[in-house]
Design a protein around this motif. Structure first.
Motif, mmCIF file in Angstrom:
data_model
loop_
_atom_site.group_PDB
_atom_site.id
_atom_site.type_symbol
_atom_site.label_atom_id
_atom_site.label_comp_id
_atom_site.label_asym_id
_atom_site.label_seq_id
_atom_site.Cartn_x
_atom_site.Cartn_y
_atom_site.Cartn_z
ATOM 1 N N ASN A 1 0.830 -1.217 0.000
ATOM 2 C CA ASN A 1 0.000 0.000 0.000
ATOM 3 C C ASN A 1 0.857 1.256 0.000
ATOM 4 O OD1 ASN A 1 -2.437 -1.294 -0.040
ATOM 5 N ND2 ASN A 1 -2.716 -1.268 2.192
ATOM 6 N N GLY A 2 1.936 1.217 0.735
ATOM 7 C CA GLY A 2 2.840 2.363 0.768
ATOM 8 C C GLY A 2 3.450 2.620 -0.598
ATOM 9 N N MET A 3 3.833 1.546 -1.305
ATOM 10 C CA MET A 3 4.405 1.709 -2.648
ATOM 11 C C MET A 3 3.346 2.242 -3.614
ATOM 12 S SD MET A 3 7.404 1.045 -1.933
ATOM 13 C CE MET A 3 7.887 1.545 -3.592
ATOM 14 N N ARG A 4 2.124 1.767 -3.436
ATOM 15 C CA ARG A 4 1.029 2.247 -4.283
ATOM 16 C C ARG A 4 0.832 3.755 -4.047
ATOM 17 N NH1 ARG A 4 -2.613 -2.033 -3.344
ATOM 18 N NH2 ARG A 4 -1.617 -3.100 -5.111
ATOM 19 N N PHE A 5 0.921 4.144 -2.795
ATOM 20 C CA PHE A 5 0.822 5.565 -2.451
ATOM 21 C C PHE A 5 1.935 6.353 -3.131
ATOM 22 C CE2 PHE A 5 2.600 8.702 0.674
ATOM 23 C CZ PHE A 5 1.617 9.667 0.553
ATOM 24 N N ILE A 6 3.150 5.871 -3.018
ATOM 25 C CA ILE A 6 4.285 6.590 -3.627
ATOM 26 C C ILE A 6 4.072 6.751 -5.128
ATOM 27 C CG2 ILE A 6 6.728 6.330 -4.261
ATOM 28 C CD1 ILE A 6 7.261 5.185 -1.473
ATOM 29 N N GLU A 7 3.671 5.687 -5.767
ATOM 30 C CA GLU A 7 3.529 5.784 -7.226
ATOM 31 C C GLU A 7 2.368 6.697 -7.607
ATOM 32 O OE1 GLU A 7 4.262 2.348 -9.606
ATOM 33 O OE2 GLU A 7 6.245 2.185 -8.644
ATOM 34 N N ALA A 8 1.288 6.630 -6.848
ATOM 35 C CA ALA A 8 0.148 7.509 -7.154
ATOM 36 C C ALA A 8 0.534 8.970 -6.948
ATOM 37 C CB ALA A 8 -1.058 7.138 -6.279
ATOM 38 N N VAL A 9 1.282 9.249 -5.904
ATOM 39 C CA VAL A 9 1.704 10.633 -5.669
ATOM 40 C C VAL A 9 2.615 11.106 -6.792
ATOM 41 C CG1 VAL A 9 3.118 12.114 -4.179
ATOM 42 C CG2 VAL A 9 1.399 10.590 -3.175
ATOM 43 N N LEU A 10 3.566 10.269 -7.170
ATOM 44 C CA LEU A 10 4.474 10.645 -8.263
ATOM 45 C C LEU A 10 3.682 10.877 -9.552
ATOM 46 C CD1 LEU A 10 7.415 8.156 -7.510
ATOM 47 C CD2 LEU A 10 7.521 10.653 -7.327
ATOM 48 N N ASP A 11 2.729 9.992 -9.829
ATOM 49 C CA ASP A 11 1.899 10.148 -11.032
ATOM 50 C C ASP A 11 1.101 11.445 -10.984
ATOM 51 O OD1 ASP A 11 2.798 7.737 -11.938
ATOM 52 O OD2 ASP A 11 0.927 6.638 -11.567
ATOM 53 N N SER A 12 0.480 11.704 -9.847
ATOM 54 C CA SER A 12 -0.352 12.896 -9.742
ATOM 55 C C SER A 12 0.502 14.152 -9.883
ATOM 56 C CB SER A 12 -1.088 12.907 -8.405
ATOM 57 O OG SER A 12 -1.838 14.092 -8.266
ATOM 58 N N HIS A 13 1.636 14.129 -9.229
ATOM 59 C CA HIS A 13 2.523 15.285 -9.307
ATOM 60 C C HIS A 13 2.933 15.570 -10.747
ATOM 61 C CE1 HIS A 13 5.649 18.128 -8.454
ATOM 62 N NE2 HIS A 13 6.569 17.346 -8.973
ATOM 63 N N ARG A 14 3.304 14.506 -11.451
ATOM 64 C CA ARG A 14 3.735 14.697 -12.857
ATOM 65 C C ARG A 14 2.578 15.189 -13.712
ATOM 66 N NH1 ARG A 14 6.030 9.095 -12.089
ATOM 67 N NH2 ARG A 14 8.111 9.492 -11.201
#
Lengths: 378, 378, 378, 378
Positions: free
Chosen positions: D357-370
């Motif tokens: 879940n933490g990795m999913r969070f990291i990737e979603a944040v990176l995606d949203s930021h980009r």
């Protein structure tokens, strides 16, 4: 790093409280290995308790333990004494006489005379005799002491220390609670109830930080819970040599309080406030100035730094403070074994002298109380 | 709404402190109109001060003021006495004799005898005699009193009240500070320094909330600042009729403290803690339970509700507490003028009886101190 | 001291809330006399409300009031507008056109265009137009602003402001609560619910202390209570010209919160924290340093000193902050009447320009929300 | 009591930080014995570090260690992985494949794909894979989770979590600080800087207590310190399936903050607040009600009781919370070794699923930021 010291324990079997705390504390910094114990005077309970703790060597007679351990090449270096108060002196005597270092819970003994004899014996035997005044292990308490010693408070004016709990607000000793039972039994606890149990902690904390003992005190004891055989509430006034005043209160019937040990020291230039329930901070306020919240990890006195493990903002607590005493004791014992002077960073370890001061306090309070609050010299 | 009461004032001219606070307090709830004053005994200063305040009628002799105001059809209904302590009694006497209600600062008088004479006179004249023990005006203090009265704390066990300031930690009276000068001058302040100035507040607060006066007390005074002519530090122990204990400390040399008035009351079932510097909250903790932070505006006792103006979360402070005393006094005076009983919501207004209790406290503390801390009945 | 200004009021009759607060605030520092009002548009209610307040002159039509008052030699100097939001602009317009100064509650108007027109009119008429962003009146808020302006925080990095209440957590507007009714009615409150009611306060506080407005924002609104016609929860992100970031949240459905307005500002060298529910203190913490608790009365910026009445340790609150705005307005009006520049100590008074900024914030948030959180320039 | 588990460690040699914390944590409750380690990939440093820790078996190659330990009859039961992030996955893979249980620091891996592969491998190998989200070990966090699960908060409305530090407010990585160096190096830390280091803790804490994951999030990252190669500031908005909102901020440049991790959860009936720097308490406030300060030791949920060692008022801290994870892991491993279901009191142990879940969070944040803050489903 030095080898782990071999630790023994007397007291602390099943149903006990502080023994488990000592074991946690001894373990934290990895300087001890618990290898032998007389966890109970009852052989069955001693053996069962030892098995639960996976102890290699179990005894039920502490004299036998002292004898055998001192005779073994791999015998214990040091013994932790976590019995009810009345056994502190006989147990400590047995181990000191066997040449074994001692870490003893407080109060030191049942009487001042007993305490002084222990101090003399420890000196004669050249053995460490640490007394677990836990709160001296907090980094911010040590930092407070360093600030006072450095003169940051100016001249001492007023010391206020209070230690309030509610766990004995009702007659718990009448309902089978083992902790309450021995602590309210003069035969096991001594004549001082709340006075000995927590009053001595408050006294020691005030002396430890202020760097001073009062010259005289006036005291009264009170017992709120009907049928209780010892005091459960203590009030003391103090006078210091420079005219400074002090007030101490300890109570085990203060409804709602968990473990409220608060020290306030006012000097001519600044004040300090430490509250044990929030031990990662210390308040420092100059005269006419604004409060600074000093925190563990950002307070850089060597004394505070020596007693801290994790960075600022990562709270340490009671067990860490307790562990600090064990660590300091280990550093001292290694130095004694090596024949070198004790490291200066262990200067804050409370030893038998402070235990004797605690006994002197108890006797002065009892004397004053019996004399209707008369001022008693210390 | 009733008409605004016509208010007079004695004392409080330029350079004074508490007079301005009384004026703010009288104004807040719009129940008074300040129309006449003897702001100073010095005619020039009195006139200048009155002009600054746009006062219609100015006097420099309070006797003259009492005489003239009582003779006018639009004379003052009530006088606020904000002079140094030594004038409280003569000024109050003059106005009471002229049939004018009185609101007087504390301590009530210089001696207990003076205070008792005032109480008798107010009774004889059937006039209100309010005493501005400000802290009684806080909603959470009134809520605390209501909780104790309702038995929520069980039987009283321990009362701890402390009032610590640092503004007199240095010899301010020697450097021209007018407030410090009269407060440390026995001729104007009375024999009680810190004792009368803030000790009486602490005493009154403890009595107000606990609903009890101790039976006996033991006290010591101390003067830390060399050359000071009155005490600047007070310690008192109290014993209550049911065996409860109390401790009071007041100090004006506690470096770093602004106005730390803290009351802790422990009963057999629960405890209360109020800290004046955070007056919008009150802590209530049951025995063996968890603390509740009761807040102004969400604490629905009629007493607390009566003393609050704005919703929870919108802090009220010292001036609002002070204003509450003025409002309660106005409600009482209107009732007296209408010949009806005082409204029950004004029951919390401190009056001359509490002022007399304060004088009794002062004299008992002085007696005990002179007798080396002997227990003195009240 | 200058004469009391003659104050009028529009709105604030029986059943209203903020009108009474304005009256308390106007009274506290004794610079105003309330002499005329249109407390309600309903003649009966207006008259009854005026009688209760002992007002000399009562109106039910604010236009009539503006006309008559401007024609009288003893007409009002200034009007306080305490109506629901939709009347702010028409009422203010009427009085400005009549040459009367204005003190208006927030938000300034229903739309940015309305707000800008008011600003232009006030400028043209050369009249004061104060906007009661209460929290700007706190001494410690002003001290915070002074610290930022003096560069004590270094370069701005992160601004976090939250304003949380729970009073609209349930559909209070459906149960006859008058305050809830108009605040959730778009016709009277405008399109912004929580956003206009408290979001604008949070926005203004952040701008007031930081000394900066963001360049762009991204926002979302939400309505938690079914059937509610306006937002009751707001979240906003901000970006400042130097790259600093900000986050604002305002909610009126945050269970348990009374009036939690908290501002945290982080700079490259230090941070500040102010919490409205404890307004007598401000926290200042240097990078890698320890927190200082700055208190009202011991924080000696001229701005803080100007806004304080009683010494440190004697808490001031919400009404005092509100009163400060009235005092600053009075000082400004006297200066305008005398034809001299406004005193510098009134620089912290929020005026119509800040009201316009608030309207700009509201419209930007609404725009961003409608655009799915798009970044909107201000 | 069960035998001590044999623990191995990868990473954590001289100059490292979190390894020492793991060792303290593993020791506290006496359920582990550290017997083997690859403390560094550098053989000399590995050996020197091992000697300092008196370790029986030292390796410099973790693959070799996995191979040898799994082959020994007295090989390790479980390995603690305390390396920089980029090694988590390869090391964990090696030990899982060797049949050895894993306790791994966070974030779980460098990418979501890596994390999912680890989860699948742990499942296939039927081995424990605990992830040290320390804050889940605090008793009051577990009590909070229990209160939410029991419905005490009503329906979820708003989750606010912030994690603020200042230790990277300046370019520490440029001055030789090893901790800063690897944490800001994308090759060792991953693409997420502050996001992975503390953002994941904030995310996990919110999910752990609320019992929910958001459905979508919108995020922005920022780098304040010039030259830094990863983010040092993170802001995230969340939306939950029931319409609840959330806001998360994590920053390592927040001047003055030590380790401010604060969680606030608002429900339709009540709210909870937990602050990591005061971990012995939890605030619970009902809608329109008054705050209750729940304390460790007096909060009797089984979950909180399971995670506490000493009585109320004796503070526990960060190390105790960390130790709790080790204890829970030991209880699970013993159960797995015995072939019985895991004890229910270990339900709060964060495992590989939470790491994913933490990795999913990291990737979603990176995606949203980009994507400029676009809302990204989880």
């Amino acid at each position: 790093m030095n080898r782990r010291l071999r630790l023994g324990m007397v007291g602390g079997g099943q149903g006990a409280f502080i023994g488990a705390v000592h074991r946690l504390a001894a373990r934290l910094d990895d300087r001890y290995e618990l290898v032998a114990a007389a966890l109970s005077g009852d052989p069955g309970r001693a053996a069962a308790s030892a098995a639960e703790l996976r102890l290699p060597r179990s005894y039920s007679d502490y004299r036998e333990m002292a004898r055998q351990e001192s005779a073994r090449p791999d015998g214990i270096d040091v013994v932790a004494i976590v019995t009810p108060n009345h056994l502190h002196a006989p147990v400590a005597t047995a181990f000191l006489e066997a040449g074994i270092h001692v870490i003893c819970d407080k109060p030191l003994a049942l009487t001042l005379a007993e305490g002084e004899a222990l101090a003399a014996l420890a000196k004669r035997q050249q053995r460490l005799f640490a007394v677990t005044h836990t709160y001296s292990g907090y980094p911010m308490v040590r930092h407070a002491r360093a600030l006072v010693a450095a003169g940051e408070l100016g001249e001492l004016r007023y010391v206020q220390v209070e230690y309030l709990q509610d766990w004995l607000a009702e007659p718990l000793e009448a309902s089978g609670n083992r902790q309450a039972a021995w602590r309210t039994d003069p035969a096991r606890s001594g004549q001082a109830g709340c006075l000995g149990d927590i009053g001595t902690h408050a006294w020691q904390l005030a002396a430890f930080v202020s760097g001073q003992l009062p010259e005289t005190l006036s005291a009264e004891l009170h017992t709120f819970v009907p049928g209780r055989r010892v005091d459960d509430h203590v009030q003391v006034w103090m006078r210091y040599s420079n005219g400074a005043r002090g007030a101490l209160v300890a109570s085990q019937v203060a409804s709602g309080e968990e473990n409220r040990l608060v020290l306030r020291i006012y000097g001519s230039r600044a004040s300090l406030v430490f509250s044990q329930e929030e031990p990662n901070q210390l308040w420092f306020t100059p005269l006419a100035g604004q409060a600074q919240r000093l925190t563990r990890g950002r307070s850089l006195s060597p004394a505070a730094t020596h007693a801290t493990r994790v960075p600022a903002g990562h709270p340490e607590g009671y067990l860490e403070a307790f562990a600090q005493l064990y660590t300091d004791a280990a550093l001292r014992i290694h130095a004694m074994q090596a024949g070198v002077p004790p490291p200066t960073e262990t200067d804050d370890l409370p030893c038998v002298g402070e235990g004797v001061n605690g006994m002197r306090f108890i006797e002065a309070v009892l004397d004053s109380h019996r004399a209707g609050g008369a001022w008693i010299p210390l």
